[in-house]
Write a protein that holds these residues in place. Structure first.
Motif, PDB file in Angstrom:
ATOM      1  N   THR A 164       0.859  -1.177   0.000  1.00 43.71           N
ATOM      2  CA  THR A 164       0.000   0.000   0.000  1.00 43.71           C
ATOM      3  C   THR A 164       0.891   1.221   0.000  1.00 43.71           C
ATOM      4  N   VAL A 165       0.630   2.136  -0.913  1.00 48.63           N
ATOM      5  CA  VAL A 165       1.593   3.221  -1.140  1.00 48.63           C
ATOM      6  C   VAL A 165       0.892   4.471  -1.653  1.00 48.63           C
ATOM      7  N   ALA A 166       1.397   5.614  -1.203  1.00 53.19           N
ATOM      8  CA  ALA A 166       0.869   6.881  -1.704  1.00 53.19           C
ATOM      9  C   ALA A 166       1.409   7.125  -3.108  1.00 53.19           C
ATOM     10  N   HIS A 167       0.546   7.535  -4.007  1.00 56.85           N
ATOM     11  CA  HIS A 167       1.002   7.923  -5.344  1.00 56.85           C
ATOM     12  C   HIS A 167       1.881   9.169  -5.213  1.00 56.85           C
ATOM     13  N   GLU A 168       1.411  10.103  -4.379  1.00 56.91           N
ATOM     14  CA  GLU A 168       2.201  11.318  -4.136  1.00 56.91           C
ATOM     15  C   GLU A 168       2.239  11.589  -2.639  1.00 56.91           C
ATOM     16  N   SER A 169       3.420  11.826  -2.107  1.00 60.61           N
ATOM     17  CA  SER A 169       3.540  12.132  -0.673  1.00 60.61           C
ATOM     18  C   SER A 169       2.930  13.493  -0.372  1.00 60.61           C
ATOM     19  N   ASN A 170       2.183  13.565   0.725  1.00 66.68           N
ATOM     20  CA  ASN A 170       1.579  14.847   1.096  1.00 66.68           C
ATOM     21  C   ASN A 170       2.573  15.746   1.826  1.00 66.68           C
ATOM     22  N   VAL A 171       3.773  15.231   2.124  1.00 64.88           N
ATOM     23  CA  VAL A 171       4.778  16.081   2.776  1.00 64.88           C
ATOM     24  C   VAL A 171       5.788  16.580   1.751  1.00 64.88           C
ATOM     25  N   THR A 172       6.403  15.659   1.022  1.00 62.52           N
ATOM     26  CA  THR A 172       7.486  16.057   0.111  1.00 62.52           C
ATOM     27  C   THR A 172       7.006  16.266  -1.327  1.00 62.52           C
ATOM     28  N   GLY A 173       5.832  15.753  -1.635  1.00 63.00           N
ATOM     29  CA  GLY A 173       5.354  15.833  -3.020  1.00 63.00           C
ATOM     30  C   GLY A 173       5.986  14.770  -3.913  1.00 63.00           C
ATOM     31  N   THR A 174       6.796  13.890  -3.335  1.00 63.31           N
ATOM     32  CA  THR A 174       7.402  12.794  -4.100  1.00 63.31           C
ATOM     33  C   THR A 174       6.324  12.014  -4.844  1.00 63.31           C
ATOM     34  N   ILE A 175       6.521  11.826  -6.140  1.00 66.54           N
ATOM     35  CA  ILE A 175       5.580  11.003  -6.905  1.00 66.54           C
ATOM     36  C   ILE A 175       6.213   9.629  -7.101  1.00 66.54           C
TER      37      ILE A 175
END
Ligand SMILES: Cc1ncc(COP(=O)(O)O)c(C=O)c1O
Length: 403
Positions: A164-175
């Motif tokens: 389970t993984v974020a498509h985009e981090s809400n902290v760094t914006g890493t995609i």
């Protein structure tokens, strides 16, 4: 090539004309929630003046209209991410979507879930809760640029049932390269959940191309109303799931000693649905389609390039975003001499809204950034270069005044 006029777009968002502390509002907290265009605001009023009834139950005129509005919204959302309507479950938000998966996937003792260090709490806590019952929970690490350790997915423990993984981090914006992660997961017979809360508002998503088994996002972060979100469940995975909530509308037949459940997506939609929310989200999607997700993505790239360039003129700043291979419209930072809450408070005095703190990602902020918090400006396609300049100048001013 960007094909829209941001100043015209801004005319569609009444709240953007607001003044805060006598300054024009500069709203840079879009990662938390987006503002709404008039089309959505007026649409909700229209809904209550012309459509409102309980859908899927009664056969009178208004009930038919409410049902049609609900069904239409589901179709629009399915098309938006290249899914089928029966794969779209309406929920309250991303949090509920991920919790639903954590309840509905039948885990056996000894099985594992791999989440990551980059996640929002909503993609950590449902798994930590299941850890209490014996689920193994792994946190995929990040490197110094906050890119995920992709090797992990190549050599996952055999017991891993879900990544389970974020498509985009809400902290760094890493995609994150979720297509690759889903493909690696599938090659070891593991399911893949993608948290698209921060990506769905900003870029074109195609669940078939991505290969996700589950995809979660929140309507309120993409111009829609609060209280409506989406969980995509791949149609091949749905039959393996158990009920989440039970009650009205998620059944075919109820006898005291035998219950027959409804098919997808009603199977996961017990109780009176949020038709207003679904209708409003449908209108938001019309609006986003009108602007074009590719336009939005290109525009935001230009905006971020402008911001990163001008942020070079700020002294004593640590920037945590923009370091990965691919980054979204999020700018996380700290000023060396000010606490992040003070930065947010002082910018607000100049009409500039940002967020500060843990950003619901305490493990990442503490264990990876080694911080007590960070400040975050998060942009959307209605923000302008002038607003980026106001933000950068605001930071410089508060450094002079209070640093
Ligand atoms: C990456 C990510 N996941 C999940 C969430 C939770 O969204 P919601 O509060 O709408 O459930 C957020 C909210 O900021 C988020 O940024």
């Amino acid at each position: 090539m960007v094909n829209f006029d941001v100043y015209k777009i801004r005319e569609d968002f009444p709240i953007l004309k607001s003044k805060v502390n006598d300054y024009p509002l500069v709203f840079l907290d879009n990662g938390a929630t987006s503002q709404k265009p008039r089309r959505v605001i007026d649409g909700i009023k229209y809904f209550y003046e012309n459509i409102n009834a309980n859908p899927m139950r009664s056969i009178h005129h208004l009930a038919e209209k409410a049902t049609e509005a609900y069904v239409d919204a589901r179709e629009k959302i399915a098309k938006f991410i290249n899914a089928s309507p029966e794969e779209i479950v309406f929920v309250r938000n991303t949090t509920e979507a991920i919790n639903l998966v954590s309840f509905a996937l039948p885990f056996k003792r000894g099985e594992r879930v791999a989440t990551t260090y980059l996640e929002h709490h909503s993609n950590i806590l449902p798994w930590l809760k299941l850890k209490e019952n014996g689920l193994g929970v792994d946190f995929v690490d990040v490197d110094e640029n906050f890119d995920l350790d992709m090797d992990y997915y190549k050599e996952m423990p055999a017991e891993t049932k879900l990544v389970t993984v974020a498509h985009e981090s809400n902290v760094t914006g890493t995609i994150n390269d979720v297509k690759k992660i889903c493909s690696l997961a599938h090659s070891s017979d593991t399911l893949c959940l993608v948290d698209a809360a921060q990506s769905a508002p900003h870029m074109k998503i195609d669940v078939n191309d991505m290969g996700a088994d589950f995809l979660a996002f929140s309507g309120h972060k993409m111009l829609g109303p609060l209280g409506i979100g989406v969980l995509y469940i791949n149609k091949n995975v749905a039959p393996k799931l158990r009920t989440f909530m039970t009650g009205g509308e998620m059944i075919k037949s109820v006898k005291i000693n035998k219950v027959e459940y409804a098919d997808m997506p009603s199977f996961f939609e017990a109780g009176t649905q949020n038709v207003e929310g679904a209708y409003g989200l449908g209108l938001a999607i019309d609006y986003l389609n009108g602007v074009g997700l590719n336009n939005i993505e290109s525009y935001e790239k230009g905006l971020m390039a402008h911001l990163y360039q001008s942020s070079k003129t700020i002294k004593d700043i640590d920037i945590y975003s923009g370091r990965s291979k691919k980054n979204g419209a999020i700018f996380a930072f700290n000023l060396k001499k000010l606490h992040p809450h003070d930065i947010a408070y002082l910018l607000d005095k100049k009409g500039i809204a940002i967020r500060s703190g843990f950003h619901c990602a305490q493990p990442f902020i503490e264990d990876k950034l080694h911080l007590e918090g960070a400040a975050r400006a998060s942009m959307y396609f209605y923000n302008t270069k002038e607003e980026m300049d106001a933000f950068v100048n605001g930071l410089k001013e508060i450094q002079v005044e209070y640093g």
